[in-house]
Design a protein around this motif. Structure first.
Motif, PDB file in Angstrom:
ATOM      1  N   ALA A 117      18.806 -32.958  -2.658  1.00  0.00           N
ATOM      2  CA  ALA A 117      19.789 -34.054  -2.654  1.00  0.00           C
ATOM      3  C   ALA A 117      20.828 -33.714  -3.713  1.00  0.00           C
ATOM      4  N   ASP A 118      21.988 -33.254  -3.263  1.00  0.00           N
ATOM      5  CA  ASP A 118      22.986 -32.812  -4.231  1.00  0.00           C
ATOM      6  C   ASP A 118      23.879 -33.978  -4.644  1.00  0.00           C
ATOM      7  N   HIS A 119      24.520 -33.818  -5.792  1.00  0.00           N
ATOM      8  CA  HIS A 119      25.452 -34.841  -6.292  1.00  0.00           C
ATOM      9  C   HIS A 119      24.959 -36.247  -6.001  1.00  0.00           C
ATOM     10  N   TYR A 120      23.780 -36.572  -6.504  1.00  0.00           N
ATOM     11  CA  TYR A 120      23.365 -37.966  -6.424  1.00  0.00           C
ATOM     12  C   TYR A 120      24.160 -38.695  -7.506  1.00  0.00           C
ATOM     13  N   THR A 218      36.750 -25.801  -8.309  1.00  0.00           N
ATOM     14  CA  THR A 218      37.103 -27.044  -7.635  1.00  0.00           C
ATOM     15  C   THR A 218      36.206 -27.160  -6.425  1.00  0.00           C
ATOM     16  N   HIS A 219      36.033 -28.374  -5.958  1.00  0.00           N
ATOM     17  CA  HIS A 219      35.295 -28.531  -4.716  1.00  0.00           C
ATOM     18  C   HIS A 219      36.217 -28.219  -3.546  1.00  0.00           C
ATOM     19  N   GLY A 220      35.638 -28.151  -2.368  1.00  0.00           N
ATOM     20  CA  GLY A 220      36.430 -27.757  -1.221  1.00  0.00           C
ATOM     21  C   GLY A 220      36.725 -26.283  -1.339  1.00  0.00           C
ATOM     22  N   GLN A 249      25.813 -23.493  -9.790  1.00  0.00           N
ATOM     23  CA  GLN A 249      27.258 -23.323  -9.603  1.00  0.00           C
ATOM     24  C   GLN A 249      27.726 -24.115  -8.397  1.00  0.00           C
ATOM     25  N   HIS A 250      28.661 -25.013  -8.647  1.00  0.00           N
ATOM     26  CA  HIS A 250      29.210 -25.811  -7.548  1.00  0.00           C
ATOM     27  C   HIS A 250      30.514 -25.200  -7.054  1.00  0.00           C
ATOM     28  N   GLY A 251      30.891 -25.611  -5.840  1.00  0.00           N
ATOM     29  CA  GLY A 251      32.212 -25.259  -5.329  1.00  0.00           C
ATOM     30  C   GLY A 251      32.455 -23.767  -5.210  1.00  0.00           C
ATOM     31  N   ALA A 272      23.640 -21.530  -6.101  1.00  0.00           N
ATOM     32  CA  ALA A 272      25.078 -21.523  -5.792  1.00  0.00           C
ATOM     33  C   ALA A 272      25.333 -22.339  -4.525  1.00  0.00           C
ATOM     34  N   ASN A 273      26.118 -23.395  -4.681  1.00  0.00           N
ATOM     35  CA  ASN A 273      26.368 -24.326  -3.578  1.00  0.00           C
ATOM     36  C   ASN A 273      27.514 -23.844  -2.687  1.00  0.00           C
ATOM     37  N   VAL A 274      27.290 -23.885  -1.402  1.00  0.00           N
ATOM     38  CA  VAL A 274      28.345 -23.522  -0.440  1.00  0.00           C
ATOM     39  C   VAL A 274      28.386 -24.590   0.651  1.00  0.00           C
ATOM     40  N   GLU A 426      31.254 -33.048  -3.684  1.00  0.00           N
ATOM     41  CA  GLU A 426      30.288 -32.940  -2.598  1.00  0.00           C
ATOM     42  C   GLU A 426      29.599 -31.601  -2.448  1.00  0.00           C
ATOM     43  N   ASP A 427      30.048 -30.584  -3.118  1.00  0.00           N
ATOM     44  CA  ASP A 427      29.270 -29.349  -3.008  1.00  0.00           C
ATOM     45  C   ASP A 427      29.143 -28.708  -4.372  1.00  0.00           C
TER      46      ASP A 427
HETATM   47 ZN   LIG Z   1      29.203 -30.013  -6.502  1.00  0.00          ZN
END
Ligand SMILES: [Zn+2]
Length: 427
Positions: A117-120, A218-220, A249-251, A272-274, A426-427
């Protein structure tokens, strides 16, 4: 080399957490705690686990197939904005484990997979109140790892929210915490901020597996070349190392592969989030080698003929977005209304949506993230512990008497109060 068949069977027997066993008593899917994935990366060294946001079912299928082919431990995740109560994706906190479990059984996936559950997100007391009910509901639904993101709050409140919510997270589960909101170049995270959070948690015997920083991403889609600050990240990771905390690592969507390899090599990042790149690839949009969507002369997305969804369905999506006045950044909101339309396509089309994700994810895992062949290392960690519960990497270092609630204000003095603008994370 894949884990031996007997090791897999043993891991299946002892490595699935109680919530997963209860939900899927007859399953052959090795759904494990996020801790297992983190430990597998640690065992290999300088390896990043792909944490793939499964915004649609085809992303989930493609990523699982890639992980199997690469013999890699992975996480499938979704964030609150994507899959919480106000979701814009069909995959959510409550059906993600079900989708992954079914796909693993159907596709014969034998690598360890965590359900994250990411970015709760916690933006105040009302969110904390809701979380006391919602977090248990998510673990009931098969979540095995969670990122508490109260990073928009001042540091003291961020720490207090993490401490409060830790009571609702099983000790065996993967735990990520966040400091300094992810917001590009505004207010990069600092060593004192990260230490305040990690030491405050440590004093109360909360031992996160990961910390996420604002380190310049940055996200996105990451369009700028500046991107993630590797040296800053490395210095913060070094500071929190005694507490047994690795980096998340996000984004990462669209970041150059040179930069991502540097992160693997020079920092203590293991996750690492994708998100965005995988969504566009599943749809069949033209992307550059890093997963950045290309645009035509009019600034529109480019659909690759005979890849991803059908041409007719893409035309329908564009028309739908136009009718709502949606810009490129809003296209992610198409995930929810169009999932059943994706599922209703011919098998060959559905298969090619997943296959395109598989090819991209396989390259990421093997050539960029260095996490090929980490599946047996995750299984070995389970067998060594003899349990689904690997225990914490950290141990009590801080004196609880120095971290009472009354002292936090004083301790937080001097830390930046500016946590950046509001936004979607969100990521
Ligand atoms: Zn994130």
């Amino acid at each position: 080399m894949p884990a031996s068949a007997s090791d897999f069977v043993k891991a299946l027997e002892i490595g699935r957490p109680p919530n997963v066993v209860k939900l899927f008593p007859n399953s052959k899917a090795l759904i494990v705690s996020g801790k297992v994935i983190d430990r597998a990366m640690n065992a290999k060294g300088h390896a990043l686990a792909l944490a793939a946001n499964g915004r649609n079912h085809f992303v989930i299928r493609g990523v699982l197939a890639a992980a199997q082919k690469a013999n890699a431990a992975i996480l499938i995740e979704i964030a609150k904005s994507e899959g919480g109560q106000k979701a814009y994706c069909p995959t959510n906190y409550w059906n993600m484990a079900r989708q992954v479990d079914a796909a693993c059984n159907e596709l014969g996936i034998t690598v360890p997979v965590a359900i994250h559950a990411d970015h709760y997100g916690i933006k105040g007391d009302a969110d904390v109140m809701q979380a006391r009910v919602e977090i248990p509901s998510m673990f009931d639904a098969g979540i095995t790892s969670i990122a508490i993101d109260a990073s928009h709050l001042p540091d003291e409140e961020n720490l207090l929210a993490n401490l409060e919510l830790a009571k609702y997270i099983p000790a065996w589960a993967g735990l990520e915490t966040e400091v300094g909101e992810i917001k590009g170049f505004q207010g990069l995270s600092t060593v004192p901020e990260a230490l305040f959070l990690i030491q405050g948690l440590n004093a109360h015997e909360v031992f996160p597996d990961w910390i996420a920083l604002n380190n310049g991403t940055t996200h996105g889609l990451e369009a700028s070349d500046a991107g993630i600050q590797v040296e800053l990240t490395a210095s913060i990771h070094e500071a929190v190392k005694p507490y047994g905390v690795n980096g998340a690592q996000h984004g990462t969507s669209g970041n150059s592969y040179e930069r991502l390899r540097e992160i693997a090599q020079k920092t203590r990042t293991t996750k690492a989030n994708v998100a965005t790149a995988l969504q566009f690839i599943s749809w069949g949009l033209e992307v550059n080698e890093y997963g950045n969507a290309k645009l035509d002369a009019n600034g529109n997305f480019i659909k690759v003929k005979d890849e991803g969804m059908t041409e007719e369905l893409w035309a329908e999506m564009v028309a739908f977005a136009d009718s709502k006045g949606w810009k490129k950044g809003d296209y992610k909101s198409l995930n929810l209304p169009f999932e059943n339309k994706f599922l209703a396509q011919p098998k060959a089309i559905r298969d090619r949506m997943a296959a395109r994700v598989e090819a991209f994810a396989y390259n990421l895992i093997t050539n960029v993230f260095n996490s090929a062949d980490t599946a047996p290392l995750g299984i070995a960690a389970i067998l060594a512990a003899g349990s689904y519960d690997l225990g914490p990497k950290g141990m009590l270092i801080e004196d609880p008497a120095h971290w009472t609630r009354e002292q936090l204000g004083k301790r937080a003095e001097g830390l930046s109060k500016d946590k950046g603008p509001e936004g979607n994370f969100e990521d």
